[in-house]
Write an enzyme that holds these catalytic residues in place. Structure first.
Site, PDB file in Angstrom:
ATOM      1  N   SER A 228     -58.817 -10.269  -9.677  1.00  0.00           N
ATOM      2  CA  SER A 228     -59.967 -10.042  -8.985  1.00  0.00           C
ATOM      3  C   SER A 228     -61.040 -10.425  -9.941  1.00  0.00           C
ATOM      4  O   SER A 228     -60.994 -10.149 -10.777  1.00  0.00           O
ATOM      5  CB  SER A 228     -60.164  -9.059  -8.372  1.00  0.00           C
ATOM      6  OG  SER A 228     -60.346  -7.743 -10.109  1.00  0.00           O
ATOM      7  N   ASP A 229     -62.668 -11.169  -9.310  1.00  0.00           N
ATOM      8  CA  ASP A 229     -63.505 -10.741 -10.728  1.00  0.00           C
ATOM      9  C   ASP A 229     -63.735  -9.477 -11.179  1.00  0.00           C
ATOM     10  O   ASP A 229     -63.578  -8.547 -10.219  1.00  0.00           O
ATOM     11  CB  ASP A 229     -64.060 -11.949  -9.720  1.00  0.00           C
ATOM     12  CG  ASP A 229     -65.672 -12.529 -11.383  1.00  0.00           C
ATOM     13  OD1 ASP A 229     -65.401 -11.768 -11.993  1.00  0.00           O
ATOM     14  OD2 ASP A 229     -66.418 -13.356 -11.054  1.00  0.00           O
ATOM     15  N   TRP A 230     -64.628  -8.955 -11.557  1.00  0.00           N
ATOM     16  CA  TRP A 230     -64.531  -8.005 -12.525  1.00  0.00           C
ATOM     17  C   TRP A 230     -65.275  -7.352 -11.596  1.00  0.00           C
ATOM     18  O   TRP A 230     -66.699  -7.500 -11.375  1.00  0.00           O
ATOM     19  CB  TRP A 230     -64.898  -8.346 -13.889  1.00  0.00           C
ATOM     20  CG  TRP A 230     -64.011  -7.776 -14.865  1.00  0.00           C
ATOM     21  CD1 TRP A 230     -63.833  -7.493 -15.798  1.00  0.00           C
ATOM     22  CD2 TRP A 230     -62.987  -8.842 -14.853  1.00  0.00           C
ATOM     23  NE1 TRP A 230     -63.054  -7.654 -16.379  1.00  0.00           N
ATOM     24  CE2 TRP A 230     -62.121  -8.665 -16.554  1.00  0.00           C
ATOM     25  CE3 TRP A 230     -61.974 -10.091 -14.120  1.00  0.00           C
ATOM     26  CZ2 TRP A 230     -60.896  -9.156 -16.544  1.00  0.00           C
ATOM     27  CZ3 TRP A 230     -61.199 -10.071 -14.644  1.00  0.00           C
ATOM     28  CH2 TRP A 230     -60.554  -9.983 -15.633  1.00  0.00           C
TER      29      TRP A 230
END
Ligand code: BGC
Length: 756
Positions: A228-230
């Site tokens: 996932s993006d952060w």
């Protein structure tokens, strides 16, 4: 390591624990089974490895590293080998720093000049972005460390980036926003993909099964893990089922527990947890089993490499009267604080702590005739009469004045979009005043995305340096003085004004709905179709030498969509100095039944040519180069008919064209109904033959009859009658057939048509 066996020994809790990070940068270890943890770091154009205090926006310090040119600059090289070289340097540095993954490349489409992260992204064109990304990935992964291709997908704005939904139709998604990811996955097999923050047509990218599993793994064959993006995870359980393997950063065990609970309650099949664990561990061991911690990271050498790479990215936008290259013995003024403190990278997660930088002034130390005036103050960003006067004075005394302008850090960054496309007013004013003081004025630009240039006609030269990395000053000086010949081409259109951009009316969206209403007409696909004047077109870039194109030839003049076409063209350096030329190939569908761009980039190749030398650029075009995405068959489709292949030195400077005749045997499935109109039925020759007698009969009945008044003839011309009939549905045979066509006859005809 037999990962399947390993996972089979794990408890549900252990498997779930693997599905989120240990902290900001590590995966979790499992001590009981000796499962190691791996580390990753940003990306994409250098390493931002943080030790103790970690964050995803480069707030806290990271290790000293080398900042290479950002994506915007790199793409201007139009050079896949250069991307490979960058990847190679990053891959080696990762091994030296014990990093398993570098978080890049970032390949979202530059839909609007306003997107805050355009400086990191590559292009408005998915073909260019895809080829470049594939080369970067191969370069990195040759070192047995992985990449994370980001941000998947449709993340072309920063505004409301964690909640906004990118509303995109199927064809646009495939042709524009997915295509670069598709190429990257299919050609370079990236170890990981980073899903974006945004929603796609309503569903978060982090829990979007269609994109994470059906398309990515099912269609494209991705076999790494999705991270996932952060902070992009909303519903972790949905995410696991959809194909999101790793959540980053850590969610303090909360989401792992939710996964366990969902499995225990029968809401989530454990097989999805097994799959995520396997996907992650495959990559963990791929790195661990090939780690080379003894790799030497020679930063000085990479600094020089960064300068060399930046040199290949410089775009010479304007060079009136051959004002460039400069002559060393002339008095030269370097004006503008960017000459001393260049802007060479953007802000946010990609921000590198450089071990060293080279400004243009430093690089010009050996040039005794270069003088400096500050011109404007980057910090205050206000017009100073004192600085302007000083700059004018110096410009007057010099043969040539070079103004170093660009966007200050606060103008473009991760986290927010630009609100306009202008340079700071103090810089525009400086350029105007300097150009008035000395007609021999050249502007060097540092920016990650297009800017308006109200002074474009008042200056003789413009060199676009983009955000060229820590050694950009050296590359600029070498280009200015002709020690390097600029060979970059714009990977995006510079419109005359922001309002011209196709996304302008809807960019950013309303609240959380961002509609990509311009469809496939992004960048030059739009400006070309509208025949609009632009400031500088896609693919534009000048050189200190000249190139002649000749002898365009095809391997065949007729082809089917199952064949490939080999296109060759000769390019000769007709000038006096060595130079490189990025030869561009565009394809134009001449007879399309769907709305298509005027032309689309389908090949490019950079040739290095000594004066007088000729080389051949060769391209292989497969069916994909001619295809559009068909929403009826949900697949790529090539139509029969003529296609032009255009070879250009820019999208608006086409040097040769040839036509190929395509015959496609793919019949789009059609089912005719009583509502089908004659025109559509005529599209199928066999159906046309079956229906034509009835069409003619109705035409005879409805058309003007012999002996009718001339007013009737004027009101209903035969052409008009025929046109009206073409748009008529089959069922109208009953009402307009003069009682001679029965319903049974129509039903029989329909059956016959559907067999045709
Ligand atoms: C960015 C990513 C980056 C990640 C980790 C996020 O905010 O969107 O591009 O890789 O942080 O720093």
């Amino acid at each position: 390591m037999d990962v399947k066996k390993l996972v089979a020994q794990m408890t549900l809790e252990e498997k779930a624990s693997l599905c989120s990070g240990l902290d900001f940068w590590h995966t979790k270890p499992i001590e009981r089974l000796n499962v190691p943890s791996i580390m990753m770091s940003d990306g994409p154009h250098g390493l931002r490895k943080q030790d103790e205090r970690a964050d995803h926006l480069a707030v806290n310090e990271s290790i000293e590293a080398v900042c290479f040119p950002a994506g915007s600059a790199m793409a201007a090289s139009f050079d896949t080998e250069l991307f490979h070289t960058l990847g190679d340097a990053l891959g080696a540095s990762c091994q030296a720093e014990k990093l398993a993954l570098v978080l890049g490349p970032a390949i979202n489409i530059k839909r609007s000049p306003l997107c805050g992260r355009n400086f990191e992204y590559l292009s408005e064109d998915p073909y260019l972005a895809g080829q470049a990304a594939a080369a970067y990935i191969k370069g990195v992964q040759a070192h047995n460390v992985g990449v994370s291709v980001k941000h998947y997908a449709a993340n072309s704005q920063e505004h409301r980036r964690m909640s906004s939904s990118s509303e995109i139709d199927e064809r646009t998604m495939r042709e524009i926003y997915l295509a670069a990811f598709e190429t990257a996955v299919k050609e370079a097999k990236p170890w990981t993909i980073m899903c974006s923050y945004n929603r796609i047509n309503g569903t978060y990218a982090s829990e979007n099964k269609r994109y994470l599993t059906d398309i990515l793994r099912g269609e494209w064959g991705f076999d790494g893990f999705v991270v996932s993006d952060w902070g992009a995870v909303s519903d972790r359980v949905k995410g696991v089922e959809a194909g999101l393997d790793l959540e980053m950063p850590a969610s303090r065990g909360v989401n792992d527990a939710k996964i366990v609970k969902a499995v225990s309650e029968g809401r989530l099949d454990e097989k999805y947890v097994d799959l995520a664990a396997e996907n992650i561990l495959n990559i963990v061991y791929k790195y661990v089993e090939n780690a080379k911690p003894d790799t030497v990271w020679d930063k000085e050498q990479q600094h020089e490499l960064s300068a060399k790479i930046a040199e290949e990215c410089m775009v010479l936008l304007k060079n009136e009267g051959g004002i460039l290259p400069l002559t060393k013995s002339d008095e030269i003024a370097f004006i503008g604080e960017f000459a001393k403190c260049p802007r060479f990278q953007g802000g946010g997660s990609s921000h590198i702590r450089c071990f060293k930088t080279t400004s243009a002034l430093e690089a010009a130390e050996g040039y005794p005739n270069v003088r400096y005036a500050k011109g404007f103050d980057i910090e205050t960003d206000t017009t100073s009469e004192t600085l302007l006067k000083e700059a004018e004075e110096l410009a007057k005394k010099s043969h040539v004045a070079v103004v170093f302008a660009g966007l200050p850090d606060s103008y473009e960054s991760e986290g927010y979009d630009r609100v306009h496309m202008r340079l700071p007013e103090c810089q525009n004013e400086l350029i105007r005043r300097v150009a008035a003081a000395n007609p021999n004025t050249v502007v060097v630009l540092h920016n990650g995305s297009p800017v308006e240039m109200p002074w474009v006609d008042g200056v003789k030269g413009i060199l676009e340096a983009y955000l060229g990395g820590q050694a950009v000053g050296k590359a600029i000086v070498r280009a200015l003085f002709g020690e390097a010949n600029p060979s970059g081409k714009l990977p995006e259109t510079f419109p005359l004004r922001l309002e011209d951009n196709p996304s302008h009316l809807f960019f950013g969206g309303e609240k959380d709905i961002a509609e990509y209403r311009e469809g496939v007409f992004v960048g030059y696909r739009y400006y070309d179709k509208k025949k609009m004047q632009v400031l500088f077109p896609f693919g534009h870039g000048l050189s200190y030498t000249s190139f002649a194109y000749s002898n365009l030839r095809f391997s065949k003049k007729e082809m089917t969509e199952h064949e490939t076409l080999i296109v060759s063209v000769d390019v000769t350096n007709t000038g006096k100095v060595f130079g490189k030329e990025a030869v561009q190939l565009y394809v134009a569908d001449k007879e399309s039944t769907v709305f298509r761009p005027e032309k689309e980039l389908k090949g490019f190749q950079k040739l290095a040519l000594s004066p007088g030398e000729t080389k051949t650029a060769t391209f292989t075009l497969d069916s994909r180069a001619f295809a559009y995405w068909n929403t009826q068959i949900h697949d790529w489709h090539v139509e029969s008919g003529a296609f032009d292949v255009l070879i250009g030195t820019s999208s608006r400077d086409i040097r040769c064209v040839e036509t190929v005749d395509m015959s496609s045997d793919v019949q789009l499935p059609v089912t005719y109904t009583m509502d089908s109109i004659f025109l559509d039925i005529f599209g199928n020759p066999r159906a046309k033959a079956a229906i034509k007698p009835m069409f003619d009969a109705i035409l005879g009945i409805l058309g003007p009859q012999e002996g009718e008044s001339s007013t009737a003839l004027e009101a209903i011309s035969p052409e008009m009658m025929e046109a009206m009939l073409r748009y008529m549905p089959l069922r109208c045979g009953l009402s307009f057939g003069g009682g001679r066509i029965s319903e049974d006859q129509l039903n029989a005809l329909l059956e016959q048509l559907n067999r045709a």
